[in-house]
Design a protein around this motif. Structure first.
Motif, PDB file in Angstrom:
ATOM      1  N   GLU A  18     -40.122 -19.718  24.400  1.00  0.00           N
ATOM      2  CA  GLU A  18     -38.896 -19.712  25.197  1.00  0.00           C
ATOM      3  C   GLU A  18     -38.693 -21.089  25.805  1.00  0.00           C
ATOM      4  O   GLU A  18     -39.547 -21.583  26.546  1.00  0.00           O
ATOM      5  CB  GLU A  18     -38.992 -18.656  26.303  1.00  0.00           C
ATOM      6  CG  GLU A  18     -39.193 -17.240  25.793  1.00  0.00           C
ATOM      7  CD  GLU A  18     -39.447 -16.253  26.912  1.00  0.00           C
ATOM      8  OE1 GLU A  18     -39.361 -16.655  28.093  1.00  0.00           O
ATOM      9  OE2 GLU A  18     -39.738 -15.078  26.615  1.00  0.00           O
ATOM     10  N   HIS A  19     -37.555 -21.715  25.453  1.00  0.00           N
ATOM     11  CA  HIS A  19     -37.238 -23.047  25.960  1.00  0.00           C
ATOM     12  C   HIS A  19     -35.733 -23.268  25.820  1.00  0.00           C
ATOM     13  O   HIS A  19     -35.167 -22.998  24.750  1.00  0.00           O
ATOM     14  CB  HIS A  19     -38.009 -24.116  25.170  1.00  0.00           C
ATOM     15  CG  HIS A  19     -37.983 -25.463  25.801  1.00  0.00           C
ATOM     16  ND1 HIS A  19     -36.872 -26.282  25.783  1.00  0.00           N
ATOM     17  CD2 HIS A  19     -38.927 -26.154  26.493  1.00  0.00           C
ATOM     18  CE1 HIS A  19     -37.137 -27.404  26.412  1.00  0.00           C
ATOM     19  NE2 HIS A  19     -38.375 -27.347  26.850  1.00  0.00           N
ATOM     20  N   PRO A  20     -35.054 -23.742  26.870  1.00  0.00           N
ATOM     21  CA  PRO A  20     -33.600 -23.896  26.805  1.00  0.00           C
ATOM     22  C   PRO A  20     -33.119 -24.832  25.704  1.00  0.00           C
ATOM     23  O   PRO A  20     -31.974 -24.723  25.256  1.00  0.00           O
ATOM     24  CB  PRO A  20     -33.248 -24.452  28.195  1.00  0.00           C
ATOM     25  CG  PRO A  20     -34.365 -24.044  29.076  1.00  0.00           C
ATOM     26  CD  PRO A  20     -35.585 -24.053  28.216  1.00  0.00           C
ATOM     27  N   ALA A  21     -33.988 -25.762  25.260  1.00  0.00           N
ATOM     28  CA  ALA A  21     -33.558 -26.709  24.235  1.00  0.00           C
ATOM     29  C   ALA A  21     -33.465 -26.069  22.855  1.00  0.00           C
ATOM     30  O   ALA A  21     -32.854 -26.636  21.953  1.00  0.00           O
ATOM     31  CB  ALA A  21     -34.513 -27.901  24.180  1.00  0.00           C
ATOM     32  N   LEU A  22     -34.067 -24.889  22.690  1.00  0.00           N
ATOM     33  CA  LEU A  22     -34.022 -24.220  21.403  1.00  0.00           C
ATOM     34  C   LEU A  22     -32.742 -23.404  21.282  1.00  0.00           C
ATOM     35  O   LEU A  22     -32.218 -22.883  22.274  1.00  0.00           O
ATOM     36  CB  LEU A  22     -35.239 -23.314  21.239  1.00  0.00           C
ATOM     37  CG  LEU A  22     -36.603 -24.011  21.314  1.00  0.00           C
ATOM     38  CD1 LEU A  22     -37.722 -22.985  21.305  1.00  0.00           C
ATOM     39  CD2 LEU A  22     -36.776 -24.992  20.163  1.00  0.00           C
ATOM     40  N   ALA A  23     -32.247 -23.268  20.073  1.00  0.00           N
ATOM     41  CA  ALA A  23     -31.040 -22.491  19.840  1.00  0.00           C
ATOM     42  C   ALA A  23     -31.267 -21.049  20.283  1.00  0.00           C
ATOM     43  O   ALA A  23     -32.234 -20.403  19.870  1.00  0.00           O
ATOM     44  CB  ALA A  23     -30.676 -22.534  18.355  1.00  0.00           C
ATOM     45  N   GLY A  24     -30.364 -20.542  21.147  1.00  0.00           N
ATOM     46  CA  GLY A  24     -30.529 -19.198  21.671  1.00  0.00           C
ATOM     47  C   GLY A  24     -31.564 -19.088  22.762  1.00  0.00           C
ATOM     48  O   GLY A  24     -31.862 -17.991  23.230  1.00  0.00           O
ATOM     49  N   GLY A  25     -32.183 -20.217  23.158  1.00  0.00           N
ATOM     50  CA  GLY A  25     -33.164 -20.206  24.230  1.00  0.00           C
ATOM     51  C   GLY A  25     -34.571 -19.851  23.809  1.00  0.00           C
ATOM     52  O   GLY A  25     -35.495 -19.945  24.617  1.00  0.00           O
ATOM     53  N   GLU A  26     -34.764 -19.445  22.549  1.00  0.00           N
ATOM     54  CA  GLU A  26     -36.101 -19.124  22.074  1.00  0.00           C
ATOM     55  C   GLU A  26     -36.131 -19.165  20.554  1.00  0.00           C
ATOM     56  O   GLU A  26     -35.094 -19.150  19.889  1.00  0.00           O
ATOM     57  CB  GLU A  26     -36.547 -17.744  22.563  1.00  0.00           C
ATOM     58  CG  GLU A  26     -35.791 -16.588  21.970  1.00  0.00           C
ATOM     59  CD  GLU A  26     -36.350 -15.240  22.415  1.00  0.00           C
ATOM     60  OE1 GLU A  26     -36.760 -15.114  23.586  1.00  0.00           O
ATOM     61  OE2 GLU A  26     -36.388 -14.319  21.584  1.00  0.00           O
ATOM     62  N   ASP A  27     -37.342 -19.218  20.025  1.00  0.00           N
ATOM     63  CA  ASP A  27     -37.522 -19.164  18.583  1.00  0.00           C
ATOM     64  C   ASP A  27     -38.840 -18.455  18.304  1.00  0.00           C
ATOM     65  O   ASP A  27     -39.753 -18.449  19.138  1.00  0.00           O
ATOM     66  CB  ASP A  27     -37.527 -20.562  17.966  1.00  0.00           C
ATOM     67  CG  ASP A  27     -37.112 -20.542  16.493  1.00  0.00           C
ATOM     68  OD1 ASP A  27     -37.038 -19.435  15.920  1.00  0.00           O
ATOM     69  OD2 ASP A  27     -36.879 -21.620  15.940  1.00  0.00           O
ATOM     70  N   THR A  28     -38.925 -17.855  17.122  1.00  0.00           N
ATOM     71  CA  THR A  28     -40.084 -17.054  16.759  1.00  0.00           C
ATOM     72  C   THR A  28     -40.582 -17.456  15.379  1.00  0.00           C
ATOM     73  O   THR A  28     -39.790 -17.749  14.485  1.00  0.00           O
ATOM     74  CB  THR A  28     -39.736 -15.550  16.761  1.00  0.00           C
ATOM     75  OG1 THR A  28     -39.312 -15.175  18.075  1.00  0.00           O
ATOM     76  CG2 THR A  28     -40.946 -14.703  16.376  1.00  0.00           C
ATOM     77  N   ALA A  29     -41.881 -17.496  15.233  1.00  0.00           N
ATOM     78  CA  ALA A  29     -42.504 -17.739  13.930  1.00  0.00           C
ATOM     79  C   ALA A  29     -43.624 -16.735  13.744  1.00  0.00           C
ATOM     80  O   ALA A  29     -44.354 -16.429  14.695  1.00  0.00           O
ATOM     81  CB  ALA A  29     -43.041 -19.160  13.840  1.00  0.00           C
ATOM     82  N   ASP A  30     -43.736 -16.196  12.539  1.00  0.00           N
ATOM     83  CA  ASP A  30     -44.836 -15.272  12.276  1.00  0.00           C
ATOM     84  C   ASP A  30     -45.684 -15.781  11.122  1.00  0.00           C
ATOM     85  O   ASP A  30     -45.252 -16.597  10.307  1.00  0.00           O
ATOM     86  CB  ASP A  30     -44.332 -13.859  12.002  1.00  0.00           C
ATOM     87  CG  ASP A  30     -43.327 -13.808  10.867  1.00  0.00           C
ATOM     88  OD1 ASP A  30     -43.307 -14.733  10.043  1.00  0.00           O
ATOM     89  OD2 ASP A  30     -42.554 -12.836  10.802  1.00  0.00           O
ATOM     90  N   ASN A  31     -46.904 -15.312  11.088  1.00  0.00           N
ATOM     91  CA  ASN A  31     -47.871 -15.726  10.075  1.00  0.00           C
ATOM     92  C   ASN A  31     -48.649 -14.503   9.618  1.00  0.00           C
ATOM     93  O   ASN A  31     -49.166 -13.742  10.446  1.00  0.00           O
ATOM     94  CB  ASN A  31     -48.823 -16.775  10.650  1.00  0.00           C
ATOM     95  CG  ASN A  31     -49.783 -17.312   9.609  1.00  0.00           C
ATOM     96  OD1 ASN A  31     -49.468 -18.255   8.900  1.00  0.00           O
ATOM     97  ND2 ASN A  31     -50.969 -16.726   9.517  1.00  0.00           N
ATOM     98  N   ARG A  32     -48.735 -14.317   8.310  1.00  0.00           N
ATOM     99  CA  ARG A  32     -49.521 -13.233   7.725  1.00  0.00           C
ATOM    100  C   ARG A  32     -50.609 -13.853   6.862  1.00  0.00           C
ATOM    101  O   ARG A  32     -50.349 -14.810   6.134  1.00  0.00           O
ATOM    102  CB  ARG A  32     -48.634 -12.317   6.883  1.00  0.00           C
ATOM    103  CG  ARG A  32     -47.531 -11.615   7.667  1.00  0.00           C
ATOM    104  CD  ARG A  32     -46.575 -10.887   6.740  1.00  0.00           C
ATOM    105  NE  ARG A  32     -45.544 -10.165   7.468  1.00  0.00           N
ATOM    106  CZ  ARG A  32     -44.415 -10.701   7.908  1.00  0.00           C
ATOM    107  NH1 ARG A  32     -44.170 -11.993   7.672  1.00  0.00           N
ATOM    108  NH2 ARG A  32     -43.535  -9.979   8.567  1.00  0.00           N
ATOM    109  N   ALA A  33     -51.795 -13.307   6.949  1.00  0.00           N
ATOM    110  CA  ALA A  33     -52.911 -13.922   6.228  1.00  0.00           C
ATOM    111  C   ALA A  33     -53.868 -12.866   5.709  1.00  0.00           C
ATOM    112  O   ALA A  33     -54.052 -11.808   6.324  1.00  0.00           O
ATOM    113  CB  ALA A  33     -53.657 -14.891   7.133  1.00  0.00           C
ATOM    114  N   LEU A  34     -54.491 -13.167   4.567  1.00  0.00           N
ATOM    115  CA  LEU A  34     -55.586 -12.398   4.000  1.00  0.00           C
ATOM    116  C   LEU A  34     -56.713 -13.365   3.659  1.00  0.00           C
ATOM    117  O   LEU A  34     -56.451 -14.510   3.264  1.00  0.00           O
ATOM    118  CB  LEU A  34     -55.144 -11.654   2.734  1.00  0.00           C
ATOM    119  CG  LEU A  34     -54.088 -10.566   2.886  1.00  0.00           C
ATOM    120  CD1 LEU A  34     -53.640 -10.075   1.513  1.00  0.00           C
ATOM    121  CD2 LEU A  34     -54.627  -9.397   3.715  1.00  0.00           C
TER     122      LEU A  34
END
Length: 663
Positions: free
Chosen positions: A370-386
């Protein structure tokens, strides 16, 4: 049996009390002395089992990697206040200054803190230096009274842990719940001798034991610590080393429904304040800039055995918030930032065909910034691993470990990280080891965002053209353990493509107000030699020496990598059978020359320096130990050797400590 990195650590609420002086020490000391009758004999030394390098328990000699273990005995013998203090003298580990106010981070083999994964009982500690910017916020949330040991693996472990482990892993393993109640309390307080601040106190405590026979157990620990800020010698209106105030607590419950199966739930809570007197980007007004930092983690874990198979499952949520404030309305605070991580991971280990121990596992991790400089105020990243790992005993004295991890990331697609490592015991005393591994590190959401800009003492700009880092890593080593003599020698090399770095683009010659942009260095290399020697001499004297030579090169621009000392070393002499029951210890840390770069081809050469420390301990009663010491005995300050350091070490510091352990 030694604690496993899969064991969960207790977390709990924190107190709102915040002592501001050392006057409370007298009461705390009196309480500790009153506990002397209940104090227990010192805990016996544990077997040399390690888990971080494989996720399975291995004797240290069999571990597929360069592993250093800082034991409970080591922690008791030195006045380390937190994990950072405890690991800074280990082979291959260097401490780098990362800006103003004395802030520093841990690097391994020339790869900086962003490449070093910090774990707490096998769970990720939020990598705040990636998000808050050059920070050391992850090392002071668990009191050392609650730590069983610290395992340091040098070299890539992306084959098990994925991104962030390209340089190595530091795993803080806490003390497990035993059959009986036990606890520890430690108080420390001290003063600097130059009158410019830097005074310190710390109180840490931990307790654990059974609540309902062997079915239900409780762990709890708490920490309160404060270090006053230190004024700049040349201008006392400014801060040389920032002040900090820490409150943290942990708590957990362990439930054993049936033998061989264990469930643990717990929580961590903590808050920290950092402050410094500073000017506004190189000019007036002089003001106080403070950071309020909040950390929490909630977790549940399961450990069990089904036939010959061992199972492990973790689910946890971590949150870190950082809020800046100033005491001058003319100076706006930096933007508040919040990072949330939701993680589920697990693995199954099964012996196959007598000589194979196979581990198969996976991880799902989602990060939200969460940061005001990011579009929409937040951004999300996910990671899947085996991942899969095979510990193959080719012969009784020859072990081959093969591993592979597959990561699928939102921004960069898939990554594969293989590893192959061979350990050969020439005999009961000699061991040869060597291997190859690949590592990778993905840019963070902030580093990628073109909208992101952080304005503080220095500024940082996002760059959407960044590429993930990739490394090929090789090592070859030998070790000897003859009881009274132990020695290691390891050669290592890391070839790195697209190394992430910061390039100064504006105000590069200013003390504050520099503007950096995130970039990739096409090709870089770190290589060198690690060595250690430990001697047990007559009359209880122990000598330990570590030395690392590092050649870190920017192959693209044909120059040294910035901020990497050419050599580092440490020496420690301990005398446990001195007259009058004293246990004196002398330690020295050497940091070799390094370079920094300004705009264009401007280069700053920084000289080497050495810190010398002395402390002495004495047993007052069964399980109670008193200590006195002085850190930085020669009052060495790198900032006084060269203004280009941009950071400093605390000056000569006198302290006293008292520790009690009891059953």
């Amino acid at each position: 049996m030694a604690a496993s990195s899969d064991l969960a650590v207790p977390r709990g609420p924190i107190s709102s009390a915040r002592p501001r002086s050392l006057s409370w020490l007298a009461a705390a000391v009196a309480a500790l002395l009153a506990a002397a009758d209940a104090a227990a004999e010192p805990v016996a030394e544990l077997p040399s089992l390690v888990v971080t390098a494989t996720l399975t328990e291995r004797d240290l000699r069999d571990a597929p990697g360069s592993v250093t273990v800082i034991t409970r005995e080591d922690l008791d013998a030195t006045p380390a206040r937190d994990v950072f203090d405890a690991v800074r003298e280990a082979p291959g580990v260097t401490v780098s200054g990362v800006g103003l106010s004395g802030r520093r981070v841990v690097n391994i083999r020339g790869l900086d803190s962003k490449h070093v994964l910090l774990l707490n009982d096998g769970r990720r500690v939020t990598a705040t230096d990636e998000y808050i910017g050059h920070s050391d916020y992850g090392y002071a949330w668990v009191p050392l009274t609650d730590v069983e040991r610290i395992e340091i693996v040098r070299g890539p472990l992306s084959a098990l842990y994925g991104t962030d482990a390209m340089g190595g892993v530091i795993n803080v393993i806490t003390r497990p719940v035993g059959e009986d109640w036990r606890g520890a309390v430690r108080v420390l307080g001290g003063l600097t001798d130059h009158g410019r601040g830097g005074d310190e106190y710390q109180l840490g405590a931990s307790v654990s034991g059974p609540l309902l026979d062997e079915r239900l157990g409780l762990k709890f620990s708490a920490l309160s610590a404060r270090v006053d800020d230190t004024a700049l010698k040349s201008d006392p209106s400014l801060t040389e080393v920032e002040g900090k105030d820490v409150l943290a607590a942990t708590g957990s419950l362990t439930f054993v429904p049936v033998p061989g199966h264990r469930i643990e739930i717990g929580a961590l809570g903590g808050e920290e304040e950092r402050w410094r007197e500073t000017d506004h980007r190189g000019g007036p007004p002089i003001h106080t800039s403070s950071y309020d930092l909040y950390r929490s983690q909630y977790f549940a874990s399961y450990r069990g055995e089904v036939g010959p198979a061992s199972l492990a499952l973790n689910a946890y949520r971590s949150r870190f918030d950082a809020k800046n404030r100033t005491d001058d309305p003319a100076v706006p605070p930096t933007t508040r930032q919040n990072l949330l991580e939701d993680i589920i991971d697990g693995h199954v280990t099964l012996p196959i065909l007598e000589r194979h121990l196979v581990t198969v596992g996976g991880e799902y991790r989602e990060e939200t910034l969460e940061h005001p400089a990011l579009a929409g105020g937040e951004d999300t990243a996910d990671n899947r691993a085996l991942f899969v790992q095979d510990e193959w005993s080719l012969l009784d004295d020859l072990i081959l470990t093969l591993g592979m991890r597959y990561d699928d990331q939102r921004f960069f697609g898939s990554e594969t990280s293989p590893r192959a490592y061979l350990v050969y015991h020439l005999g009961p005393q000699w061991t040869l080891r060597g291997g190859y591994g690949q590592g990778f590190k993905a840019p963070t959401l902030k580093q990628l965002s073109p909208e992101y800009s952080f304005a503080g003492a220095h500024s940082f700009r996002g760059n959407p053209d960044l590429r993930p880092e990739h490394s090929d890593n090789y090592e070859l080593g030998a070790s000897y353990d003859g009881g009274r003599i132990a020695a290691t020698l390891t050669l290592f090399r890391n070839d790195i493509d697209d190394l992430l770095a910061n390039l100064c683009v504006e105000n590069c010659d200013s003390r504050v107000g520099r503007v950096f942009e995130h970039i990739n260095i096409d090709r870089a290399r770190t290589q060198g030699v690690e060595s250690s020697l430990a001697l047990t001499l007559p009359r209880g004297v122990e000598l330990a020496l570590d030395y690392t030579y590092l050649d870190a090169r920017d192959e693209t621009n044909q120059r040294r990598l910035a901020g990497r000392p050419r050599a580092t070393g440490a020496i420690r002499v301990t005398w446990d059978q001195a007259p009058w029951g004293l246990k004196p210890q002398v330690r020295a840390e050497y940091t070799g020359s390094q370079v920094l770069y300004g705009a264009g081809t401007t280069r700053y050469d920084l000289p080497d320096y050495t810190l010398v420390h002395f402390n002495v301990r004495k047993d007052l009663a069964r399980g109670i130990e008193f200590g006195l010491g002085v850190e930085n005995l020669t009052d060495e300050n790198p900032l006084e050797k060269s203004d280009d350091f941009g950071y400093s070490e605390r000056g000569r510091f006198f302290y006293a400590s008292l520790q009690a352990q009891f059953d």
